[in-house]
Design an enzyme around this catalytic site. Structure first.
Site, PDB file in Angstrom:
ATOM      1  N   GLY A   1      18.491  56.597   7.707  1.00 61.22           N
ATOM      2  CA  GLY A   1      18.966  55.905   6.214  1.00 61.22           C
ATOM      3  C   GLY A   1      17.746  55.714   5.477  1.00 61.22           C
ATOM      4  N   ARG A   2      17.905  54.565   4.465  1.00 63.50           N
ATOM      5  CA  ARG A   2      16.889  54.570   3.550  1.00 63.50           C
ATOM      6  C   ARG A   2      15.477  54.053   4.454  1.00 63.50           C
ATOM      7  NH1 ARG A   2      21.431  50.937   1.324  1.00 63.50           N
ATOM      8  NH2 ARG A   2      21.341  49.963   3.246  1.00 63.50           N
ATOM      9  N   ILE A   3      15.389  53.415   5.500  1.00 64.28           N
ATOM     10  CA  ILE A   3      14.117  53.007   5.860  1.00 64.28           C
ATOM     11  C   ILE A   3      13.757  54.027   7.056  1.00 64.28           C
ATOM     12  CG2 ILE A   3      12.702  51.381   7.426  1.00 64.28           C
ATOM     13  CD1 ILE A   3      14.587  49.209   6.392  1.00 64.28           C
TER      14      ILE A   3
ATOM     15  N   THR B   1      11.713  48.219  14.749  1.00 64.50           N
ATOM     16  CA  THR B   1      11.728  47.321  13.636  1.00 64.50           C
ATOM     17  C   THR B   1      13.257  47.120  13.044  1.00 64.50           C
ATOM     18  OG1 THR B   1      11.594  49.189  12.009  1.00 64.50           O
ATOM     19  CG2 THR B   1       9.264  48.312  12.833  1.00 64.50           C
ATOM     20  N   SER B   2      14.130  47.332  14.068  1.00 64.38           N
ATOM     21  CA  SER B   2      15.574  47.520  13.708  1.00 64.38           C
ATOM     22  C   SER B   2      16.129  46.354  14.059  1.00 64.38           C
ATOM     23  CB  SER B   2      16.359  48.727  14.008  1.00 64.38           C
ATOM     24  OG  SER B   2      17.703  48.421  14.527  1.00 64.38           O
ATOM     25  N   ARG B   3      16.537  46.045  15.105  1.00 65.54           N
ATOM     26  CA  ARG B   3      17.214  44.678  15.791  1.00 65.54           C
ATOM     27  C   ARG B   3      16.843  44.770  17.337  1.00 65.54           C
ATOM     28  NH1 ARG B   3      16.906  42.924  11.324  1.00 65.54           N
ATOM     29  NH2 ARG B   3      18.556  41.977  10.220  1.00 65.54           N
TER      30      ARG B   3
ATOM     31  N   GLU C   1      15.260  35.781  18.924  1.00 64.81           N
ATOM     32  CA  GLU C   1      13.967  35.448  18.397  1.00 64.81           C
ATOM     33  C   GLU C   1      13.950  33.877  18.073  1.00 64.81           C
ATOM     34  OE1 GLU C   1      14.053  37.944  14.873  1.00 64.81           O
ATOM     35  OE2 GLU C   1      14.061  39.677  16.097  1.00 64.81           O
TER      36      GLU C   1
ATOM     37  N   HIS D   1       8.748  39.652  13.778  1.00 65.09           N
ATOM     38  CA  HIS D   1       9.977  39.907  12.848  1.00 65.09           C
ATOM     39  C   HIS D   1       9.272  39.748  11.351  1.00 65.09           C
ATOM     40  CE1 HIS D   1      14.407  40.545  12.211  1.00 65.09           C
ATOM     41  NE2 HIS D   1      13.921  41.012  11.191  1.00 65.09           N
TER      42      HIS D   1
HETATM   43  P1  NAP Z   1      20.700  52.053   6.038  1.00 66.59           P
HETATM   44  O1  NAP Z   1      20.276  52.876   4.933  1.00 66.59           O
HETATM   45  O2  NAP Z   1      22.101  51.675   6.045  1.00 66.59           O
HETATM   46  O3  NAP Z   1      20.405  53.174   7.266  1.00 66.59           O
HETATM   47  C1  NAP Z   1      20.769  52.852   8.543  1.00 66.59           C
HETATM   48  C2  NAP Z   1      21.011  54.085   9.211  1.00 66.59           C
HETATM   49  O4  NAP Z   1      21.719  54.049  10.608  1.00 66.59           O
HETATM   50  C3  NAP Z   1      21.774  55.222   8.601  1.00 66.59           C
HETATM   51  O5  NAP Z   1      21.247  56.394   8.481  1.00 66.59           O
HETATM   52  C4  NAP Z   1      23.278  55.503   9.306  1.00 66.59           C
HETATM   53  O6  NAP Z   1      23.553  56.498   9.254  1.00 66.59           O
HETATM   54  C5  NAP Z   1      22.515  55.130  10.600  1.00 66.59           C
HETATM   55  N1  NAP Z   1      23.753  54.412  11.818  1.00 66.59           N
HETATM   56  C6  NAP Z   1      24.724  53.438  11.288  1.00 66.59           C
HETATM   57  N2  NAP Z   1      25.296  53.315  12.481  1.00 66.59           N
HETATM   58  C7  NAP Z   1      24.763  54.108  13.295  1.00 66.59           C
HETATM   59  C8  NAP Z   1      25.542  54.451  14.764  1.00 66.59           C
HETATM   60  N3  NAP Z   1      26.355  53.658  14.985  1.00 66.59           N
HETATM   61  N4  NAP Z   1      24.774  55.557  15.534  1.00 66.59           N
HETATM   62  C9  NAP Z   1      23.906  56.226  14.959  1.00 66.59           C
HETATM   63  N5  NAP Z   1      23.460  55.945  13.583  1.00 66.59           N
HETATM   64  C10 NAP Z   1      24.012  55.059  12.764  1.00 66.59           C
HETATM   65  O7  NAP Z   1      19.888  50.814   6.325  1.00 66.59           O
HETATM   66  P2  NAP Z   1      18.327  50.502   6.227  1.00 66.59           P
HETATM   67  O8  NAP Z   1      18.270  49.757   4.893  1.00 66.59           O
HETATM   68  O9  NAP Z   1      17.495  51.709   6.410  1.00 66.59           O
HETATM   69  O10 NAP Z   1      18.016  49.397   7.514  1.00 66.59           O
HETATM   70  C11 NAP Z   1      18.287  49.542   8.889  1.00 66.59           C
HETATM   71  C12 NAP Z   1      18.184  48.331   9.676  1.00 66.59           C
HETATM   72  O11 NAP Z   1      16.615  47.979   9.593  1.00 66.59           O
HETATM   73  C13 NAP Z   1      18.815  47.052   9.001  1.00 66.59           C
HETATM   74  O12 NAP Z   1      20.254  46.915   9.409  1.00 66.59           O
HETATM   75  C14 NAP Z   1      18.004  46.059   9.637  1.00 66.59           C
HETATM   76  O13 NAP Z   1      18.789  45.723  10.894  1.00 66.59           O
HETATM   77  C15 NAP Z   1      16.699  46.756   9.919  1.00 66.59           C
HETATM   78  N6  NAP Z   1      15.648  45.864   9.208  1.00 66.59           N
HETATM   79  C16 NAP Z   1      14.645  45.316   9.722  1.00 66.59           C
HETATM   80  C17 NAP Z   1      13.606  44.968   9.064  1.00 66.59           C
HETATM   81  C18 NAP Z   1      12.653  44.169   9.762  1.00 66.59           C
HETATM   82  O14 NAP Z   1      11.771  42.919   9.272  1.00 66.59           O
HETATM   83  N7  NAP Z   1      12.172  44.442  11.090  1.00 66.59           N
HETATM   84  C19 NAP Z   1      13.439  44.913   7.666  1.00 66.59           C
HETATM   85  C20 NAP Z   1      14.753  45.478   7.257  1.00 66.59           C
HETATM   86  C21 NAP Z   1      15.710  46.053   7.868  1.00 66.59           C
HETATM   87  P3  NAP Z   1      25.389  56.950   9.382  1.00 66.59           P
HETATM   88  O15 NAP Z   1      25.980  56.079   8.834  1.00 66.59           O
HETATM   89  O16 NAP Z   1      25.293  58.490   9.072  1.00 66.59           O
HETATM   90  O17 NAP Z   1      25.197  57.285  11.167  1.00 66.59           O
HETATM   91  C1  GLV Z   2      15.370  42.015   7.995  1.00 69.96           C
HETATM   92  O1  GLV Z   2      15.420  42.228   9.233  1.00 69.96           O
HETATM   93  C2  GLV Z   2      16.447  42.481   7.487  1.00 69.96           C
HETATM   94  O2  GLV Z   2      17.374  43.006   7.685  1.00 69.96           O
HETATM   95  O3  GLV Z   2      16.459  42.719   5.987  1.00 69.96           O
END
Ligand code: NAP
Ligand code: GLV
Length: 328
Positions: free
Chosen positions: A159-161, A239-241, A270, A289
């Site tokens: 996805g985005r990240i 870095t997801s959850r 956490e 985190h």
């Molecule tokens: P995003 O753009 O929605 O990307 C998520 C990706 O996961 C999409 O490519 C989606 O593709 C895929 N996905 C969703 N459900 C799935 C499943 N059941 N099986 C396989 N692939 C799946 O989200 P993002 O902005 O990149 O953020 C992702 C996550 O990073 C957030 O939800 C958050 O938990 C985490 N995060 C953590 C931090 C931190 O501080 N550590 C900061 C920001 C975000 P498809 O829908 O095509 O499957």
């Molecule tokens: C941080 O973990 C976020 O989901 O923005």
């Protein structure tokens, strides 16, 4: 007599710019501690008269909370992930949920890549050696790690990240594989990543980086069986959850050297508990985190959450709704 302004509750100290988005329009109440989440009983009491909540991922928005919030119209989460919120229960009560996608993508990808490199090249261990006066001499195999350049990176969730991490990997000459529910030819064209079934990705990758949201489908998607498929030299970066990875199985895989190392920014619970066995290992890098933690990005996230809340309550037009069906 002027009508009372809608009450908005903000669950932590925020950059002033975000509060300025809210103050001209709403009565703003706030939990004003920097690092301590609002206690649940205070949060439930504040829910009673709030029309809007600006919360963090440390707050649980569940049925109990919604039952105590009869006037609530919107929950603006200052995070892109929203697994702390029961979205179905919010939709059933016509409570809109918003999140902060996009503004944190690049900073979180930077941190994921930094963690990947710190783990591969053992940076925290190396720093400890210097600070603890254990550096004797340059030695051939002292603190040797894994090469990042030209290695294979497997991304879960392009996805985005995930895409932003893939772009960084291409600068290191890495081969990038990805696993997602849906194949995206557009993401493949942008990043050069190749789609693989999960098992193949785990077998082929030197680094596995997790970027899926936490959902019932992704919970413990990496567990004992999956560690068994990975290379013994592999590094896992999360870095997801935390709950996307089975933490007990991860501990055993690291302890038994089923995989080489892990870099973790997120945990099943956490903050990480004082007695977590992960703390006893030398092949894990632990961060609190901080994926999106730059001054600019956290300010943008606070502004995005406040703007979502204001735009929905004033104009019915949120910028990034999670459950737009709640507006119908
Ligand atoms: P995003 O753009 O929605 O990307 C998520 C990706 O996961 C999409 O490519 C989606 O593709 C895929 N996905 C969703 N459900 C799935 C499943 N059941 N099986 C396989 N692939 C799946 O989200 P993002 O902005 O990149 O953020 C992702 C996550 O990073 C957030 O939800 C958050 O938990 C985490 N995060 C953590 C931090 C931190 O501080 N550590 C900061 C920001 C975000 P498809 O829908 O095509 O499957
Ligand atoms: C941080 O973990 C976020 O989901 O923005």
């Amino acid at each position: 007599m002027t009508a009372p302004r809608p009450l908005v509750y903000v669950t932590r100290m925020l950059p002033e710019a975000a509060l300025e988005v809210l103050r001209p329009h709403f009565e703003v109440r706030q939990w004003t501690q920097e690092e301590t989440p609002v206690p649940r009983d205070v949060f439930l009491a504040e829910a009673a008269s709030a029309e809007g909540i600006l919360c963090l991922l440390t707050e649980r928005i569940d049925r109990e909370f919604l039952e105590r919030a009869p006037m609530l119209k919107v929950v603006a989460n200052m995070a892109v992930g929203y697994d702390n919120i029961d979205v179905a229960a919010c939709t059933a009560r016509k409570v809109l949920v918003t999140n902060t996608p996009g503004v944190l993508t690049e900073s979180t990808a930077d941190l994921a890549f930094a963690l990947l490199m710190a783990t591969a090249r053992r940076l925290p261990e190396a720093r400890d050696v210097v600070l603890q006066d254990r550096w004797r001499a340059w030695s051939p195999m002292f603190l040797t790690g894994q090469d990042v350049h030209h290695a294979t990176l497997g991304i879960l969730g392009l996805g985005r990240i995930g895409r932003a991490v893939a772009r960084r990997a291409s600068g290191f000459g890495m081969k990038v594989l990805y696993y997602s529910r849906n194949r995206s030819e557009e993401a493949e064209a942008e990043t050069g990543a190749l789609c693989r079934p999960l098992g193949d990705l785990l077998r082929e990758s030197d680094f596995v980086s997790v970027h899926q949201p936490l959902t019932p489908e992704t919970r413990h998607i990496i567990g004992e069986r999956e560690f068994g498929l990975m290379k013994r030299s592999a590094v896992l970066v999360n870095t997801s959850r935390g709950l996307v990875v089975d933490e007990d199985a991860l501990y055993r895989a690291l302890r038994d050297r089923t995989i080489w190392a892990a870099g973790l920014d997120v945990f099943e619970s956490e903050p990480l508990s004082a007695d977590s066995p992960l703390r006893t290992l030398d092949n894990v890098v632990l961060l609190p985190h901080i994926g999106s933690a730059t001054i600019a990005t956290r300010t943008q996230m606070a502004l995005a959450a406040a703007t979502n809340l204001r735009e929905y309550l004033l104009r019915g037009k949120p910028v990034s709704p999670v459950n737009p069906e709640a507006m119908e």
